[in-house]
Design a protein around this motif. Structure first.
Motif, PDB file in Angstrom:
ATOM      1  N   SER A  60       0.858  -1.189   0.000  1.00 35.00           N
ATOM      2  CA  SER A  60       0.000   0.000   0.000  1.00 35.00           C
ATOM      3  C   SER A  60       0.891   1.235   0.000  1.00 35.00           C
ATOM      4  CB  SER A  60      -0.902   0.029   1.240  1.00 35.00           C
ATOM      5  OG  SER A  60      -1.772  -1.082   1.266  1.00 35.00           O
ATOM      6  N   HIS A  72       0.858   5.216   0.758  1.00 40.67           N
ATOM      7  CA  HIS A  72       0.120   6.298   1.398  1.00 40.67           C
ATOM      8  C   HIS A  72       0.827   7.616   1.103  1.00 40.67           C
ATOM      9  CE1 HIS A  72      -2.027   3.311   3.942  1.00 40.67           C
ATOM     10  NE2 HIS A  72      -0.880   2.667   3.850  1.00 40.67           N
ATOM     11  N   SER A 126       4.647   7.012   2.300  1.00 39.14           N
ATOM     12  CA  SER A 126       5.023   5.849   3.100  1.00 39.14           C
ATOM     13  C   SER A 126       4.465   4.595   2.450  1.00 39.14           C
ATOM     14  CB  SER A 126       4.510   5.976   4.539  1.00 39.14           C
ATOM     15  OG  SER A 126       3.092   6.062   4.566  1.00 39.14           O
ATOM     16  N   THR A 169       3.262   0.563   3.180  1.00 40.04           N
ATOM     17  CA  THR A 169       2.869  -0.455   4.150  1.00 40.04           C
ATOM     18  C   THR A 169       2.912  -1.822   3.489  1.00 40.04           C
ATOM     19  OG1 THR A 169       1.438   1.090   5.335  1.00 40.04           O
ATOM     20  CG2 THR A 169       1.054  -1.262   5.696  1.00 40.04           C
ATOM     21  N   GLY A 185       2.015  -5.638   7.584  1.00 42.31           N
ATOM     22  CA  GLY A 185       1.628  -4.544   8.457  1.00 42.31           C
ATOM     23  C   GLY A 185       2.724  -3.533   8.751  1.00 42.31           C
ATOM     24  N   ARG A 186       3.960  -3.827   8.418  1.00 40.74           N
ATOM     25  CA  ARG A 186       5.049  -2.880   8.668  1.00 40.74           C
ATOM     26  C   ARG A 186       4.944  -1.689   7.711  1.00 40.74           C
ATOM     27  NH1 ARG A 186      10.482  -5.817   7.892  1.00 40.74           N
ATOM     28  NH2 ARG A 186       9.299  -6.930   6.268  1.00 40.74           N
ATOM     29  N   THR A 187       5.235  -0.493   8.236  1.00 42.06           N
ATOM     30  CA  THR A 187       5.181   0.726   7.444  1.00 42.06           C
ATOM     31  C   THR A 187       6.532   1.421   7.458  1.00 42.06           C
ATOM     32  OG1 THR A 187       2.813   1.047   7.876  1.00 42.06           O
ATOM     33  CG2 THR A 187       4.062   2.969   7.153  1.00 42.06           C
ATOM     34  N   SER A 230      -7.739  -3.375   2.357  1.00 42.40           N
ATOM     35  CA  SER A 230      -6.442  -4.044   2.281  1.00 42.40           C
ATOM     36  C   SER A 230      -6.419  -4.895   1.012  1.00 42.40           C
ATOM     37  CB  SER A 230      -6.218  -4.903   3.529  1.00 42.40           C
ATOM     38  OG  SER A 230      -7.263  -5.853   3.661  1.00 42.40           O
TER      39      SER A 230
END
Length: 478
Positions: A75, A77, A137, A139, A143-145, A196
Motif C-alpha cells: 500500500s 500512502h 510511506s 505499508t 503490516g510494517r510501514t 487491504s
C-alpha cells in the motif's frame, strides 16, 4: 499538424485506478469526461474460467500462487500539504482574534505499489499515485510501514520508482510482457477503495492498446480483471505469479463512480522496466526522436498521393541534421510501418518514437510515389528544453519545453513555457510560466523540435499565440 478532436456522441470517462490525489481522475485537470465516439457495437467481456492445469500441474486454486505474490504488493500512502487561501489571513487583527484558524490542510490518498528489487528496496508504482506528494510511506502486507524515498518518475508513461529501507522484503519475478497473448489469464492485486489487499482475476483482452485521450505514451495491456480506485500501481501477474504489468487505469462510459465494467489497463513490464532502469540509474528518462513532422493520411490525401487506402502518415517536414534527414526521408514520403509495426496515424508514429530507446535503430517502410522503400535511422535523444535567447533575442529569459504527453494525446499541439526569468525581456513582453505557445509568426510547428526549426530565419515581426488557462490571445514580442 494537430490531429482533429474526437466527435462527441457519448461522454467517456478515463479514470486513474487510482490512488492519486483525485481518485477519480487519471491526471490533474481531467475530471471532466472526455468526448469520444463509441463503436457501433459494444462487445460484452466474456467471463474468464481458469484452466485445469498450468505447466502440466493441476491448479484447482490460485491461493498457492497468491501466497508468493501478495507479500510483494504494498500500500502506498501519500500526504500533501495544501495552503488554505483565507482572504483575512493577512489582516493582523484577524490573526490576533483567531490565532487557531488553520493555514493549511493535509490531503491524503492511497494507492498500490510492487516491490521489484528486494535487496535494494525498490518499489514500482504509478506517477499519478505520488504526484505532488510531500510525504510518502509504504505499508507491507505484514503490516510494517516505512517512509519511502523518491527515486524518480516519468509522467509521460505514468511510472514512478521509490525506495524503502526494510528487511525481509519479497520481490516479484518479472515476465517478458511481449509474450502475452489475448486470452491469457491474469490476476490483479492492489488496494481498491482503501481496503487491504484485494485480488481479482480475468484475461488479457488486448495488447498494445493506445488511443486513450488524456494519457501519455501508450502501449497498454487491456484486461477484464476488475481494476478500481486504489488499484493504481498494483500488480498484474500471470498464473505463474510473474509480474506482467502495473495497473494504471480503468474505463467506464458512465464515469468512474459507476463501477468497474471489465475494461482496465496496465503498463506492460517491458515498458515499465525500461523506464525503471533509467530512473534508477539517472533519475530521469531519455527519449529519442527521428526529427520529422508528419500528418495522418486521410481519404483526400490518399487520393492525392495515389494510395489505394487511407493509411499511414505523410512526412510534412524533415529537420536539418536529424536522423530522418540522414536516412534519406523526404517531404511527401508516406510512412506505413516502423520496425514492422503498422503506423496508421501521426499519433501512432509519435507514440512509437517515444517508447523506443535512445540509439536504437528504426527501420521505416516508406512509400515514395509508387516506389516502396526501406530506410533505417538511429533514434537520437530529444532536447528537453530550449533557452529562448538561443531561438530569438526577443524571447530571452524564457525557457521552452515539450508539452506533457497527456496534453498532446488530448489533441493539443505546441510548446510549454516552463520558466520565465523575472525582469527578463520575455517577462516584459508578457510571457508567463505555464503558458502554452500554440502558434507563432516564425512558422508552423507542433512540438519543441518544430518550434526550434521555425526560427531558422528570424521573423521580422514575432507574435506568439498563447493559451493561458482557458483563455487564448496573441502576444507581440518586442
Amino acid at each position: 499538424m494537430r490531429h482533429a478532436p474526437l466527435k462527441t456522441i457519448a461522454a467517456l470517462s478515463i479514470a486513474a485506478a487510482f490512488g492519486g490525489f483525485a481518485a477519480t481522475a487519471i491526471r490533474e485537470g481531467l475530471d471532466a469526461p472526455a468526448k469520444a465516439e463509441p463503436p457501433a457495437a459494444t462487445a460484452v467481456p466474456a467471463m474468464a474460467t481458469l484452466p485445469a492445469a498450468v505447466d502440466g500441474q493441476m491448479l484447482p486454486s490460485l491461493a498457492p500462487m497468491l501466497q508468493r505474490v501478495t507479500p510483494a504488493v504494498v500500500s502506498v500512502h501519500t500526504k500533501q500539504r495544501v495552503r488554505i487561501r483565507n482572504p483575512f489571513a493577512d489582516d493582523p487583527m484577524f490573526r490576533r482574534l483567531f490565532p487557531q484558524v488553520p493555514q493549511e490542510r493535509i490531503n491524503q490518498s492511497l494507492g498500490s505499489g510492487v516491490v521489484v528489487d528486494a535487496a535494494k528496496g525498490l518499489v514500482l508504482t504509478n506517477h499519478h499515485v505520488i504526484e505532488g506528494a510531500d510525504e510518502v510511506s509504504v505499508t507491507l502486507s505484514d503490516g510494517r510501514t516505512f517512509p519511502a524515498t523518491f527515486v524518480g518518475s516519468d509522467p509521460d508513461t505514468d511510472v514512478a520508482l521509490m525506495k524503502i529501507q526494510a528487511d525481509n522484503l519479497v520481490a516479484l519475478p518479472v515476465a517478458n510482457s511481449d509474450q502475452l497473448r489475448v486470452g491469457d489469464f491474469v490476476v490483479a492485486v492492489g488496494n481498491p477503495f482503501g481496503f487491504s489487499q484485494t485480488v481479482t482475476s480475468g484475461i488479457v483482452s488486448a495488447v498494445g492498446r493506445s488511443g486513450l485521450p488524456g494519457m501519455g505514451y501508450q502501449n497498454f495491456i487491456q484486461t477484464d480483471a476488475s481494476i478500481n480506485p486504489g488499484n493504481s500501481g498494483g500488480a498484474l501477474v500471470n498464473l505463474r505469479g510473474e509480474l506482467v504489468g502495473i495497473n494504471t487505469a480503468t474505463f467506464n462510459p458512465q464515469g468512474s463512480r459507476a463501477g468497474d465494467i471489465g475494461i482496465g489497463f496496465a503498463i506492460p513490464t517491458n515498458l515499465a522496466g525500461n523506464v525503471m532502469r533509467q530512473l534508477a540509474d539517472t533519475g530521469e528518462v531519455r527519449r529519442g526522436s527521428l526529427g520529422m513532422e508528419t500528418q495522418t493520411v486521410d481519404d483526400k490525401l490518399a487520393q492525392g498521393l495515389g494510395l489505394d487506402a487511407a493509411r499511414g502518415t505523410v512526412v510534412t517536414r524533415v529537420y536539418p541534421n536529424s536522423p530522418a534527414a540522414a536516412a534519406g526521408v523526404q517531404v511527401g514520403d508516406v510512412v506505413l510501418s516502423a520496425n514492422g509495426q503498422r503506423m496508421d496515424s501521426r499519433e501512432a508514429l509519435h507514440n512509437f518514437e517515444g517508447l523506443q530507446a535512445v540509439g536504437s535503430e528504426v527501420e521505416l517502410d516508406v512509400r515514395r510515389g509508387a516506389t516502396p522503400l526501406k530506410l533505417k535511422a538511429p533514434l537520437r535523444e530529444q532536447p528537453r528544453s530550449y533557452d529562448g535567447a538561443v531561438l530569438d533575442t526577443r524571447l530571452a529569459g524564457a525557457t521552452f519545453a515539450e508539452l506533457p504527453e497527456r496534453l498532446k494525446q488530448s489533441g493539443l499541439g505546441g510548446v510549454l513555457v516552463s520558466n520565465v526569468a523575472r525582469g527578463s525581456r520575455a517577462a516584459q513582453n508578457g510571457l508567463k510560466k505555464d503558458d502554452v505557445v500554440l502558434a507563432a509568426t516564425s512558422g508552423e510547428f507542433s512540438d519543441l523540435g518544430g518550434f526550434r526549426a521555425s526560427f531558422a530565419q528570424a521573423p521580422q515581426r514575432l507574435v506568439l499565440r498563447v493559451l493561458r488557462g482557458n483563455a487564448r490571445g496573441d502576444l507581440p514580442m518586442q
